[in-house]
Design a protein around this motif. Structure first.
Motif, PDB file in Angstrom:
ATOM      1  N   HIS A  13     -88.010 -21.198 -14.104  1.00  0.00           N
ATOM      2  CA  HIS A  13     -87.146 -22.314 -13.699  1.00  0.00           C
ATOM      3  C   HIS A  13     -87.254 -23.431 -14.731  1.00  0.00           C
ATOM      4  N   GLN A  14     -87.147 -23.038 -15.984  1.00  0.00           N
ATOM      5  CA  GLN A  14     -87.336 -23.936 -17.113  1.00  0.00           C
ATOM      6  C   GLN A  14     -86.451 -25.173 -17.041  1.00  0.00           C
ATOM      7  N   LYS A  15     -85.192 -24.998 -16.749  1.00  0.00           N
ATOM      8  CA  LYS A  15     -84.255 -26.128 -16.731  1.00  0.00           C
ATOM      9  C   LYS A  15     -84.662 -27.165 -15.674  1.00  0.00           C
ATOM     10  N   GLU A  16     -85.004 -26.691 -14.470  1.00  0.00           N
ATOM     11  CA  GLU A  16     -85.361 -27.596 -13.381  1.00  0.00           C
ATOM     12  C   GLU A  16     -86.695 -28.300 -13.628  1.00  0.00           C
ATOM     13  N   THR A  17     -87.701 -27.554 -14.102  1.00  0.00           N
ATOM     14  CA  THR A  17     -89.006 -28.182 -14.307  1.00  0.00           C
ATOM     15  C   THR A  17     -88.987 -29.116 -15.512  1.00  0.00           C
ATOM     16  N   ALA A  18     -88.208 -28.769 -16.544  1.00  0.00           N
ATOM     17  CA  ALA A  18     -88.073 -29.684 -17.686  1.00  0.00           C
ATOM     18  C   ALA A  18     -87.371 -30.967 -17.251  1.00  0.00           C
ATOM     19  N   ARG A  19     -86.364 -30.856 -16.396  1.00  0.00           N
ATOM     20  CA  ARG A  19     -85.669 -32.039 -15.888  1.00  0.00           C
ATOM     21  C   ARG A  19     -86.621 -32.883 -15.037  1.00  0.00           C
ATOM     22  N   LEU A  20     -87.453 -32.238 -14.232  1.00  0.00           N
ATOM     23  CA  LEU A  20     -88.415 -32.964 -13.414  1.00  0.00           C
ATOM     24  C   LEU A  20     -89.394 -33.732 -14.296  1.00  0.00           C
ATOM     25  N   LEU A  21     -89.843 -33.129 -15.383  1.00  0.00           N
ATOM     26  CA  LEU A  21     -90.727 -33.824 -16.314  1.00  0.00           C
ATOM     27  C   LEU A  21     -90.038 -35.063 -16.887  1.00  0.00           C
ATOM     28  N   THR A  22     -88.774 -34.925 -17.234  1.00  0.00           N
ATOM     29  CA  THR A  22     -88.012 -36.071 -17.752  1.00  0.00           C
ATOM     30  C   THR A  22     -87.949 -37.195 -16.720  1.00  0.00           C
ATOM     31  N   LEU A  23     -87.711 -36.849 -15.464  1.00  0.00           N
ATOM     32  CA  LEU A  23     -87.651 -37.853 -14.397  1.00  0.00           C
ATOM     33  C   LEU A  23     -89.004 -38.522 -14.182  1.00  0.00           C
ATOM     34  N   LYS A  58    -102.661 -25.046 -18.836  1.00  0.00           N
ATOM     35  CA  LYS A  58    -103.510 -24.661 -17.706  1.00  0.00           C
ATOM     36  C   LYS A  58    -103.007 -25.288 -16.403  1.00  0.00           C
ATOM     37  N   LEU A  59    -102.564 -26.538 -16.464  1.00  0.00           N
ATOM     38  CA  LEU A  59    -101.987 -27.169 -15.274  1.00  0.00           C
ATOM     39  C   LEU A  59    -100.641 -26.523 -14.920  1.00  0.00           C
ATOM     40  N   MET A  60     -99.872 -26.126 -15.944  1.00  0.00           N
ATOM     41  CA  MET A  60     -98.605 -25.435 -15.679  1.00  0.00           C
ATOM     42  C   MET A  60     -98.876 -24.118 -14.949  1.00  0.00           C
ATOM     43  N   LYS A  61     -99.878 -23.391 -15.412  1.00  0.00           N
ATOM     44  CA  LYS A  61    -100.240 -22.126 -14.776  1.00  0.00           C
ATOM     45  C   LYS A  61    -100.634 -22.347 -13.319  1.00  0.00           C
ATOM     46  N   SER A  62    -101.454 -23.365 -13.075  1.00  0.00           N
ATOM     47  CA  SER A  62    -101.900 -23.670 -11.713  1.00  0.00           C
ATOM     48  C   SER A  62    -100.725 -24.038 -10.810  1.00  0.00           C
ATOM     49  N   ALA A  63     -99.845 -24.912 -11.294  1.00  0.00           N
ATOM     50  CA  ALA A  63     -98.702 -25.364 -10.487  1.00  0.00           C
ATOM     51  C   ALA A  63     -97.727 -24.221 -10.207  1.00  0.00           C
ATOM     52  N   ARG A  64     -97.407 -23.437 -11.225  1.00  0.00           N
ATOM     53  CA  ARG A  64     -96.473 -22.322 -11.035  1.00  0.00           C
ATOM     54  C   ARG A  64     -97.044 -21.289 -10.074  1.00  0.00           C
ATOM     55  N   LYS A  65     -98.326 -21.011 -10.216  1.00  0.00           N
ATOM     56  CA  LYS A  65     -98.960 -20.022  -9.334  1.00  0.00           C
ATOM     57  C   LYS A  65     -98.965 -20.512  -7.886  1.00  0.00           C
ATOM     58  N   HIS A  66     -99.237 -21.808  -7.686  1.00  0.00           N
ATOM     59  CA  HIS A  66     -99.255 -22.317  -6.314  1.00  0.00           C
ATOM     60  C   HIS A  66     -97.855 -22.330  -5.711  1.00  0.00           C
ATOM     61  N   SER A  67     -96.859 -22.706  -6.486  1.00  0.00           N
ATOM     62  CA  SER A  67     -95.476 -22.663  -5.981  1.00  0.00           C
ATOM     63  C   SER A  67     -95.102 -21.234  -5.592  1.00  0.00           C
ATOM     64  N   ALA A  68     -95.457 -20.265  -6.429  1.00  0.00           N
ATOM     65  CA  ALA A  68     -95.157 -18.863  -6.129  1.00  0.00           C
ATOM     66  C   ALA A  68     -95.875 -18.409  -4.864  1.00  0.00           C
ATOM     67  N   GLY A  81     -94.316 -26.686 -11.184  1.00  0.00           N
ATOM     68  CA  GLY A  81     -93.930 -25.368 -10.708  1.00  0.00           C
ATOM     69  C   GLY A  81     -92.792 -25.447  -9.714  1.00  0.00           C
ATOM     70  N   LEU A  82     -91.940 -24.439  -9.738  1.00  0.00           N
ATOM     71  CA  LEU A  82     -90.857 -24.262  -8.771  1.00  0.00           C
ATOM     72  C   LEU A  82     -90.743 -22.779  -8.505  1.00  0.00           C
ATOM     73  N   ALA A  83     -90.678 -22.398  -7.243  1.00  0.00           N
ATOM     74  CA  ALA A  83     -90.545 -20.980  -6.902  1.00  0.00           C
ATOM     75  C   ALA A  83     -89.523 -20.814  -5.789  1.00  0.00           C
ATOM     76  N   GLN A  84     -88.915 -19.645  -5.795  1.00  0.00           N
ATOM     77  CA  GLN A  84     -87.912 -19.259  -4.807  1.00  0.00           C
ATOM     78  C   GLN A  84     -88.426 -18.042  -4.042  1.00  0.00           C
ATOM     79  N   PRO A  85     -87.922 -17.796  -2.865  1.00  0.00           N
ATOM     80  CA  PRO A  85     -86.868 -18.548  -2.192  1.00  0.00           C
ATOM     81  C   PRO A  85     -87.418 -19.789  -1.501  1.00  0.00           C
ATOM     82  N   GLY A  86     -86.564 -20.740  -1.287  1.00  0.00           N
ATOM     83  CA  GLY A  86     -86.898 -21.912  -0.496  1.00  0.00           C
ATOM     84  C   GLY A  86     -87.220 -23.172  -1.256  1.00  0.00           C
ATOM     85  N   ASN A  87     -87.168 -23.135  -2.589  1.00  0.00           N
ATOM     86  CA  ASN A  87     -87.423 -24.340  -3.388  1.00  0.00           C
ATOM     87  C   ASN A  87     -88.795 -24.946  -3.081  1.00  0.00           C
TER      88      ASN A  87
END
Length: 184
Positions: A52-62, A80-90, A161-167
């Motif tokens: 979800h590169q586009k969404e997470t990059a936009r979130l970083l900008t915000l 390492k923080l990206m890995k942790s966040a993505r894994k928890h979202s998943a 991190g962002l994971a689907q389904p359910g945002n």
């Protein structure tokens, strides 16, 4: 842990923060802010942001826009923080459960440490059901605890991190442990 319910029954948030030191200043601001070139991933760093590169990059900008508006430095992404966040979202998405507690019983500090991040402080924001980076950011900024994490000037790095389904969204904030002269 405090849970915050959004405006609709499909939007939920929770916040966790542990600071082992003094926190930064917190101010009042809206979502205004301009992107800096460092906020937008290049081809070389695109894989850092995951599927979800586009969404997470936009979130970083915000996030960095509101931080700059109150005088905080921009956060840099940490693999390492990206890995942790993505894994928890998943994990949250696969179990359809928004919580700071992972399906294996892990806490944010456990997941961040398991990813290999050595920190002196960390924070975590999670949310569920928000369909855009702008909507989840607005939800977090309207919640005192989430806002405090985002505007904590002592945090230097972030994982998203962002994971689907359910945002299912996760922000992991960190301040790296200071190294001594001998590198420890």
């Amino acid at each position: 842990m405090r849970k915050h319910r959004g405006k609709t029954s499909r939007r939920w948030m929770a916040v966790a923060v542990v600071a082992l030191g003094t926190g930064g200043a917190v101010g009042t601001t809206g979502l205004a802010g301009t992107a800096e070139a460092a906020d937008v991933p290049t081809t070389a760093t695109a894989t850092l942001f995951g599927p979800h590169q586009k969404e997470t990059a936009r979130l970083l900008t915000l996030v960095n826009g509101v931080r700059r508006a109150v005088g905080c430095p921009s956060l840099t992404t940490n693999t390492k923080l990206m890995k942790s966040a993505r894994k928890h979202s998943a994990d949250m998405a696969s179990h359809r459960n928004m919580s700071h507690t992972g399906s294996d019983g892990s806490a944010p500090s456990d997941r961040i440490a398991d990813a290999g991040y050595e920190r002196s402080a960390y924070g975590e924001n999670v949310a569920h059901g928000y369909t855009t980076p702008e909507s989840v950011m607005a939800g977090w900024m309207s919640s005192p605890g989430h806002r405090r994490n985002i505007l904590d000037c002592s945090f230097k790095e972030i994982g998203l991190g962002l994971a689907q389904p359910g945002n299912y969204w996760t922000q992991d904030f960190g301040r790296p442990r200071a190294r001594t002269k001998d590198g420890k």
